[in-house]
Design a protein around this motif. Structure first.
Motif, PDB file in Angstrom:
ATOM      1  N   ILE C 266      40.975  40.448  31.374  1.00 43.94           N
ATOM      2  CA  ILE C 266      40.726  41.063  31.976  1.00 43.94           C
ATOM      3  C   ILE C 266      40.663  39.826  33.668  1.00 43.94           C
ATOM      4  N   VAL C 269      44.083  37.242  33.499  1.00 36.95           N
ATOM      5  CA  VAL C 269      44.735  37.386  34.685  1.00 36.95           C
ATOM      6  C   VAL C 269      44.690  37.959  35.774  1.00 36.95           C
ATOM      7  N   LEU C 307      42.239  50.299  38.166  1.00 33.67           N
ATOM      8  CA  LEU C 307      43.474  50.352  38.984  1.00 33.67           C
ATOM      9  C   LEU C 307      44.234  48.944  39.577  1.00 33.67           C
ATOM     10  N   LEU C 309      43.773  46.930  37.201  1.00 37.35           N
ATOM     11  CA  LEU C 309      44.449  46.146  36.136  1.00 37.35           C
ATOM     12  C   LEU C 309      45.764  46.892  36.515  1.00 37.35           C
ATOM     13  N   VAL C 310      45.983  47.687  36.418  1.00 35.57           N
ATOM     14  CA  VAL C 310      46.939  48.475  37.007  1.00 35.57           C
ATOM     15  C   VAL C 310      48.337  47.801  37.581  1.00 35.57           C
ATOM     16  N   VAL C 313      49.624  44.568  36.581  1.00 40.38           N
ATOM     17  CA  VAL C 313      50.657  44.217  35.563  1.00 40.38           C
ATOM     18  C   VAL C 313      51.670  45.011  36.341  1.00 40.38           C
ATOM     19  N   LEU C 314      51.860  45.738  36.888  1.00 37.25           N
ATOM     20  CA  LEU C 314      52.818  46.489  37.935  1.00 37.25           C
ATOM     21  C   LEU C 314      53.476  45.797  38.299  1.00 37.25           C
ATOM     22  N   PHE C 315      52.351  44.955  39.579  1.00 40.99           N
ATOM     23  CA  PHE C 315      53.027  44.199  40.830  1.00 40.99           C
ATOM     24  C   PHE C 315      53.074  42.669  40.903  1.00 40.99           C
ATOM     25  N   ARG C 317      51.999  40.089  38.300  1.00 37.55           N
ATOM     26  CA  ARG C 317      51.855  39.634  37.076  1.00 37.55           C
ATOM     27  C   ARG C 317      50.734  38.096  36.844  1.00 37.55           C
TER      28      ARG C 317
END
Lengths: 290, 250, 336
Positions: C266, C269, C307, C309-310, C313-315, C317
């Motif tokens: 995490i 990333v 949150l 992390l989500v 990943v979605l916006f 990257r």
């Protein structure tokens, strides 16, 4: 001698019950991973949600156990559709790392939310009288609740077997697991299949989560604690294989239970070593397609 | 004289489907050999068997007389067997220069060294520049590959392969997807290939085949149905029936 | 003859271009300036600072395999933990507490384990590899749990006693010594990592990540190359683990846990993969936020990181640093 036999039967029985539980929770993950190729580490969170919704339905709304259990499964399945539509589906084409990270994020959020609402400790519920104590199964007395769990697991196997072999939707799902592009090209609406399979898998997980409260306990860390077991069932059994998930779950349940009794310190080590051995020899799992 | 590349009774099947059967090919050094055949004849499978991307169920692959059937792809490359791909297999974020340098560094054994700076391998860089100049790609050397027009990208594909200094070169539809306005670039590059390399080309464009090849092998349903000079193949009734007859200029 | 001249000119330009790829940028001084400044400005936070530096080394090691070679793992804590236990057991059982050599021993243990496990595991891909790395780390943890005599099992390894650094700098309550020690180790690890990614070897890893089929096609021994970088990465993770054991004088099973494997992933990333400095930004931001927010409310922190992390990943990257780059590129593009 008789005592040894009795202990062995008891271990086997508990192991089978535990294995059934693992199967009920994991089979949905196997289907979705096989169908959509999504490494969903948050699958256990749907099981956990099922457990907590069940507790709420029984405590707050005074619903009886079995209706509450079914309602919890349906509710979680319904909510999971939102997750599929708004989150998961955006990452079907992404690489495994993104899927893993997204679903770990969801696990964290679920754990925190449940802790916030229900507190950090283990929850319990009152099972109806007919599921308490022992039940006479002709060959001996067995714990009623575990017998019930095994029966539910057995019924589910039959239902899933019929569903996948005998219904149109099941045939379509199998076709899409086999070869998605081919399925698409013969006019199967794969997109809709994804929703159905995801909801079914989440609902089953929620059912398993409800049943798990009395057997392995339920706390906010449930989805993280058992995550590895669910993944092992799916990977060892083979992605998308219901039979594989069943065999792997039963095996895991029995070995883990036996390990806890016979070799408390090293049993878990043995399970992971076996998992690695199976995957090294058969990367696609016992019943997966190469 | 030993052949640069030879296959002996090569066979491969997927289940009941025989995609390659009893293929005997022989290329001498300096050969200009074309492999043609209708779609689904098993041309790409044959290439994959020769390079080692697939392993055959029967038969042998010989490089310079040595049996390499058991060797993995990378080891065959080290023995002088290089190929291009039907669909570009490039490192599209890297510059043309780096694409070629990766290949050359691999050949000269510089790529195993994790301590020496890439920019310090001046012999690799010089060789890359020279190779690019030879293929008239030098003007694009510092451009990221994905910004190149398609025809030039196909050329980079060939450049990477030549970085291996191969003795045998397999060209898998080198002109595929190249607009006709650019196709002369590819033709020129093929015509300018070093003479001593044995070249096996798969191509649908009969213009290119007949201009380039001194010898043609025709494949259909996994097996060889004819071999000979371009004149012999053009005059072969059987070939015309199964292949050339299908669609004129395919 | 003009062609030859052109050729010479082309070569020079090409060499300049290649050298430019690995040239130092002024902004690269920033993290080090910050780290040194923090030593003077926040003397009360040096213990946290030390743990951040260790986390950066660990995340940096992951970047080598994930960001450059594209190896996805859920079990990188195996090597961190192996290093921590290696260093800890050297002191607890054999009484050797010289900090530098003990830490190097941790790196050695991590590296050996990385080589052996990498040799076996790196033949696999995708979900299978994910499962295998995950299971390997947990198996090691269970093994450490079972080998109580050696590792202290569930209660942790006690009795680690580390000698003064270089014979004269004592372990101090405020963590000054270990902050400086960790910073020097990080600097050396970073210089090594930077050197590795800018070598021809590093370029070939990027090639493997980008298009493994083509690398087979140019004769790259892909498996060997991956094992090599995996071993280097595991050794670096082992060094981080060794430092961890020394700075805490205590090792628990937690060093091998799935949570640790997940956290380092995490962090990396968040910061951004494949750019070395992503490890710095990600680990620092993560640990400072954790320190601040977890004090307020652990649930709030956990929910927040989930949150985040989500959202990443979605916006976003490409992580914090990558998004910063994009932003800059866009504003420059808009200005032109």
């Amino acid at each position: 001698m008789e005592q040894v036999a009795r202990a062995a039967i008891s271990i086997l029985f508990d192991g089978v019950a535990y294995g059934m539980l693992l199967f009920i929770i994991s089979v949905g993950l196997s289907i979705t991973m096989g169908l959509m190729g999504f490494a969903n580490l948050a699958h256990g969170a749907f099981a956990m949600a099922g457990g907590y919704v069940l507790v709420s339905l029984m405590l707050t709304f005074d619903l009886p156990f079995i209706p509450a259990l079914l309602l919890a499964a349906v509710a979680v399945a319904a909510v999971s559709v939102l997750f599929e539509r708004f989150l998961y589906r955006r990452l079907y084409q992404a690489d495994e790392l993104d899927q893993v990270l997204l679903s770990i994020g969801l696990v964290f959020m679920a754990t925190a939310a449940i802790t916030f609402i229900y507190g950090p400790s283990t929850v319990s519920l009152k099972v109806p009288a007919y599921l308490q104590g022992q039940i006479d199964l002709w060959i001996g007395l067995f714990p009623a609740y575990r017998s019930f769990t095994i029966a539910v697991g057995g019924l589910l196997i039959l239902a899933l077997w019929y569903g996948f072999e005998g219904t149109i939707i099941g045939v379509k799902i199998r076709a899409a697991v086999d070869n998605r592009r081919m399925a698409q090209s013969i006019g199967i609406n794969v997109d809709r299949l994804f929703v159905i399979a995801f909801a079914l898998g989440s609902g089953l997980a929620a059912l398993g989560g409800g049943l798990a409260i009395e057997i392995i306990g339920m706390s906010p860390t449930f989805s993280l604690t058992y995550l590895v077991f669910f993944l092992i069932v799916v990977a060892v059994g083979g992605l998308g294989s219901i039979r594989g998930a069943f065999v792997a779950a039963l095996f895991l349940g029995i070995v883990d239970t036996a390990g806890k009794y016979l070799w408390p310190d090293g049993g878990a080590f043995f399970i992971y070593a076996m998992t690695i051995a199976v995957l090294l020899v058969k990367p696609e799992g016992l019943f997966g397609r190469a | 004289m030993t052949a640069a590349l030879q296959t002996i009774a090569l066979g491969k099947h997927f289940g009941a489907l025989h995609v390659t059967r009893q293929v005997n090919l022989s290329l001498a050094a300096g050969a200009r050999h074309a492999l043609i055949g209708p779609n689904g004849a098993g041309k790409t499978t044959l290439i994959n068997l020769i390079t080692g991307a697939l392993s055959p169920d029967e038969g042998q692959v010989l490089l310079g007389g040595r049996d390499v059937t058991a060797l993995p792809q990378a080891r065959r490359v080290k023995q002088g067997l290089a190929r291009t791909y039907q669909i570009n297999q490039l490192f599209s974020d890297l510059s043309v220069l780096e694409n070629v340098a990766i290949s050359i560094a691999e050949r000269v054994g510089a790529a195993g060294n994790f301590w020496r700076r890439a920019s310090a391998n001046s012999h690799v860089i010089d060789e890359a520049v020279e190779l690019l100049a030879r293929l008239k790609l030098d003007a694009y050397a510092l451009t990221p590959v994905r910004e190149l027009p398609y025809g030039r990208q196909r050329l980079v594909e060939i450049a990477i392969t030549l970085g291996q200094k191969p003795t045998v070169l397999l060209l898998d539809e080198p002109a595929a997807g190249v607009p006709s306005a650019e196709s002369h670039i590819i033709l020129d590059a093929i015509a300018a290939l070093p003479e001593q390399i044995a070249v096996l080309i798969i191509e649908h464009d009969m213009d290119i085949v007949f201009r380039f090849a001194k010898f043609i092998t025709v494949l259909a349903s996994g097996g060889i149905i004819a071999q000979g000079t371009p004149e012999q193949i053009a005059g072969d009734a059987h070939v015309r029936a199964v292949y050339l007859g299908q669609g004129g200029d395919v | 003859m003009t062609e030859l001249l052109d050729n010479g000119g082309g070569s020079a330009a090409a060499r300049r271009f290649m050298a430019g790829r690995e040239a130092w940028h002024w902004a690269e001084a920033l993290p080090w300036v910050v780290a040194v400044a923090a030593f003077f400005v926040f003397p009360d936070y040096l213990a946290l600072g030390t743990q951040i530096l260790i986390a950066i080394i660990f995340a940096l090691s992951l970047d080598l395999i994930l960001g450059y070679a594209g190896i996805i793992t859920l079990g990188h804590a195996a090597y961190f933990g192996a290093g921590a236990y290696g260093t800890g057991m050297l002191s607890a059982h054999l009484g050797w507490g010289e900090p530098i050599s003990a830490m190097l021993f941790g790196g050695f243990v991590g590296g050996v384990l990385g080589f052996v496990s990498g040799w076996v595991l790196l033949r696999y891909h995708g979900l299978t590899l994910l499962m295998l790395t995950l299971a390997t780390a947990i198996m090691l943890k269970e093994g450490a749990n079972a080998a109580e005599e050696w590792t202290g099992g569930f209660d942790g390894l006690v009795g680690i006693s580390i000698w003064p650094l270089l014979g004269s700098f004592e372990y101090d309550l405020w963590g000054k010594t270990y902050y400086c020690f960790a910073l020097v180790v990080l600097l050396l690890c970073f210089l090594a990592a930077r050197r590795i990614v800018h070598s021809a070897f590093g370029r070939s890893l990027v090639g493997i990540k980008g298009n493994v089929g083509r690398m087979h096609g140019v004769g790259t021994p892909v498996h060997g190359r991956l094992v090599a970088v995996y071993t280097l990465s595991a050794a670096m993770a082992g060094l981080a683990g060794g430092l961890f054991a020394e700075s805490n004088a205590y090792v628990t099973l937690d060093v091998l846990s799935f949570a640790r494997s997940g956290t380092v992933l995490i962090m990396l990333v968040l910061g951004g993969t494949g750019r070395l400095y992503g490890a710095f930004v990600g680990a620092a931001v993560y640990m400072i936020l954790e320190d601040e927010l977890a004090k307020l409310s652990p649930e709030f922190w956990e929910f927040g990181i989930g949150l985040l992390l989500v959202i990443v990943v979605l916006f976003f990257r490409r992580g914090l640093l990558g998004s910063l780059d994009d932003l800059r590129a866009r504003s420059m593009g808009g200005g032109a």
